[in-house]
Design an enzyme around this catalytic site. Structure first.
Site, short mmCIF file in Angstrom:
data_model
loop_
_atom_site.label_atom_id
_atom_site.label_comp_id
_atom_site.label_asym_id
_atom_site.label_seq_id
_atom_site.Cartn_x
_atom_site.Cartn_y
_atom_site.Cartn_z
N LYS A 43 0.83 -1.20 0.00
CA LYS A 43 0.00 0.00 0.00
C LYS A 43 0.87 1.25 0.00
O LYS A 43 2.00 1.21 0.48
CB LYS A 43 -0.86 0.03 1.28
CG LYS A 43 -1.99 -0.97 1.32
CD LYS A 43 -2.78 -0.82 2.61
CE LYS A 43 -3.93 -1.81 2.66
NZ LYS A 43 -4.97 -1.58 1.64
N ARG B 141 -10.42 -11.37 1.96
CA ARG B 141 -11.28 -12.42 1.40
C ARG B 141 -10.57 -13.77 1.45
O ARG B 141 -11.23 -14.81 1.51
CB ARG B 141 -11.70 -12.04 -0.02
CG ARG B 141 -10.56 -11.85 -0.97
CD ARG B 141 -10.95 -11.07 -2.22
NE ARG B 141 -11.02 -9.62 -1.97
CZ ARG B 141 -11.32 -8.73 -2.90
NH1 ARG B 141 -11.61 -9.10 -4.12
NH2 ARG B 141 -11.35 -7.44 -2.60
N1 BES Z 1 -8.20 -3.62 4.46
C1 BES Z 1 -8.31 -3.24 3.10
C2 BES Z 1 -9.59 -2.47 2.82
C3 BES Z 1 -9.62 -1.02 3.26
C4 BES Z 1 -8.89 -0.07 2.58
C5 BES Z 1 -10.42 -0.64 4.29
C6 BES Z 1 -8.96 1.24 2.96
C7 BES Z 1 -10.51 0.68 4.66
C8 BES Z 1 -9.77 1.63 4.00
C9 BES Z 1 -8.32 -4.46 2.20
O1 BES Z 1 -7.56 -5.53 2.63
C10 BES Z 1 -7.77 -4.03 0.88
O2 BES Z 1 -6.62 -3.69 0.84
N2 BES Z 1 -8.60 -4.04 -0.14
C11 BES Z 1 -8.20 -3.60 -1.43
C12 BES Z 1 -8.79 -4.56 -2.45
C13 BES Z 1 -8.25 -4.36 -3.83
C14 BES Z 1 -6.80 -4.78 -3.88
C15 BES Z 1 -9.07 -5.18 -4.79
C16 BES Z 1 -8.73 -2.19 -1.64
O3 BES Z 1 -9.84 -1.90 -1.19
O4 BES Z 1 -8.00 -1.38 -2.20
MN MN Z 2 -5.54 -5.37 1.97
#
Ligand code: BES
Ligand code: MN
Ligand code: ZN
Length: 498
Positions: free
Chosen positions: A270, A344
């Protein structure tokens, strides 16, 4: 804290004995029923432009003439609803912050009688106002010394209000537990910490707690859960909590909470901005612990099982890579196109594991997608379910707990994007509809029971100056679980007659 309901009509409020008297005002003028000394002070403030009957406004008075309570706070409510009452009560409690108030009495004037929903809302407001995070900041001001809260009612609705106060307190304690777990930073709140917390909870509230270790997960074949864990030095834990309030063998409600104690994104790392907030990525797990606490205290007649897969998502020499294919507990293979779609992956194995309980219903709770925050913002949690009855129970539970959710679609067409040339499915689709395709992924593992998914990415915590966990959706979940309990014998009789 001691919550009680006390009978006191609006025209006797000046005689109330408490450290502070909060009067929530409904309407656009001083209610005719209001006690004289209070009405005089209120009208005087309005005349001098110090108060207006507009939602959000408050007026603090010290040693108001003719009033026994040394502090009086008026708070304007938008209307007579429990939701408006809660907001006004929270505003009023805010003005008492830092003062030595031990006993607060809360009344309403100008609207209908306060009922059970108002009582529960008040307990939630007090719970929120009295929680202070101190674990890694012992210099923070101590929690307010509030020890007693009296809800002043014109008329006795004794039974229902008393029940609501009890329910509210159990929920508030669950919310505080969830907030505390989620607020603790990733180096404190590890998977091991969550497992220990679950065991503590089990001892205190009569829950059976079992913690599966990495080797147990290996034996079972939880290839997706283990894949996420493998990049981290922290040992993963798979936590199972059981509340047995129903008959032996009666199908349980199963709650599955995402417990990523820190989400770096893994190799699909990230951006650094706001990455610190990914300590809250175990908010689903925290809400399961909080709900199990509330359930353990309220002891409804049903069986409830909490399942928490928990680990860190880290990049390392051992971490999963984009393109890796893993075999889930269900036997289905998954091509991991993005290691940041890890929630997931841990949930799908937990959802397959849940089959063994022959559940009446399974609800998973997860800070799953940024896309859900884009879709719904920070007010409603995203609710996904193909089962209309289950969906409406959850929506109703959210409404009555003032912890709302909004239903999102799950049409088969959304499933297309998960196709992979190298596995039964990919773990991500394109950006469009990201919250829905994440839910579609989970759906592939939930064919054997009634299932719903709550995406709490937008509701589990607040950012900015008020950064911190909200404890949501413990309120929604507790109301839902209570709604699934067998009605007590007397209520069953009443229903049969009707
Ligand atoms: N924990 C995150 C989701 C999230 C992101 C919650 C920002 C709250 C704020 C999750 O594990 C994630 O990183 N999801 C990705 C999915 C994508 C790679 C398809 C996302 O939401 O960017
Ligand atoms: Mn994630
Ligand atoms: Zn995550």
């Amino acid at each position: 804290m001691d919550f009680r309901s006390q009978i006191a009509a609006a025209d006797t409020l000046a005689a109330i004995n408490a450290d502070a008297l909060i009067v929530v005002l409904v309407g656009d003028a001083a209610p005719a029923s209001l006690d004289k000394p209070l009405a005089a002070a209120l009208n005087d403030a309005v005349k001098h432009g110090d108060f207006a009957f507009k939602a959000g406004r408050t007026l603090y008075l010290h040693r108001c003439a003719g009033v026994k309570a040394p502090r009086v706070v008026f708070a304007a409510a938008a209307d007579g609803s429990a939701k408006a009452f809660k907001t006004a009560a929270s505003n009023a409690l805010g003005t008492l912050k830092g003062l030595g108030v031990k006993h607060v009495a809360v009344a309403s004037a100008g609207g209908d009688e306060l009922g059970a929903t108002h009582a529960e809302a008040l307990v939630a407001a007090v719970g929120d106002a009295t929680y202070v995070y101190r674990h890694t900041k012992p210099s923070a001001p101590e929690a307010p010394p509030m020890a007693k809260v009296s809800l002043l009612n014109g008329k006795a609705q004794a039974g229902e209000v008393a029940q609501a106060l009890t329910r509210g307190q159990a929920i508030a304690a669950g919310v505080q537990l969830a907030r505390e777990c989620a607020n603790r930073p990733g180096n404190h709140c590890t998977p091991t910490y969550l497992a220990d917390e679950a065991k503590r909870l089990g001892k205190a509230h009569g829950l059976k707690v079992e913690v599966l270790e990495r080797k147990d997960a290996e034996k079972l074949g939880m290839g997706a859960f283990l894949a996420v864990s493998q990049g981290s030095e922290e040992p993963p834990k798979f936590i199972v909590l059981r509340y047995e309030g129903g008959a032996k063998g009666e199908a349980p409600v199963v709650l599955v909470g995402k417990g990523i104690t820190f989400d770096t994104g893994g190799i699909s790392i990230k951006p650094s901005a706001e990455m610190d907030e990914m300590k809250f990525d175990m908010g689903g797990a925290a809400s399961v612990l909080g709900t199990m606490r509330a359930v353990g205290e309220l002891k409804p007649s049903l069986n409830v099982i909490g399942v928490i897969p928990t680990c860190e998502n880290m990049p390392s020499g051992r971490a999963i890579k984009p393109g890796d294919v893993v075999t889930s507990l269900s036997g289905q293979t998954i091509e991991i196109l993005n290691t940041d779609a890890e929630g997931r992956l841990i949930l799908c194995d937990a959802l397959s594991y849940a089959e063994r309980f022959k559940p009446a219903a399974v609800v998973d709770i997860a800070t799953l997608t940024g896309a859900c925050v884009i879709a719904l913002g920070n007010h409603n949690s995203g609710l996904f379910s193909a089962d209309d009855e289950l969906a409406s129970s959850l929506l109703a539970a959210g409404k009555s707990a003032l912890d709302p959710a909004w239903r999102m679609p799950l049409d088969d067409e959304y499933d297309e994007v998960l196709k992979s040339n190298f596995a039964d499915m990919a773990n991500v689709g394109p950006r469009a509809g990201g919250a829905i395709t994440a839910a579609m992924f989970l759906r592939r593992f939930t064919k054997k029971y009634r299932w719903a998914h709550l995406d709490i990415a937008g509701t589990a915590w607040k950012s900015g100056a008020a950064k911190g966990a909200t404890g949501r959706p413990v309120g929604l979940l507790t109301h839902f679980v209570l709604s699934q309990a067998k009605p007590s014998a007397s209520k069953r009789g009443a229903k049969a007659k009707a």
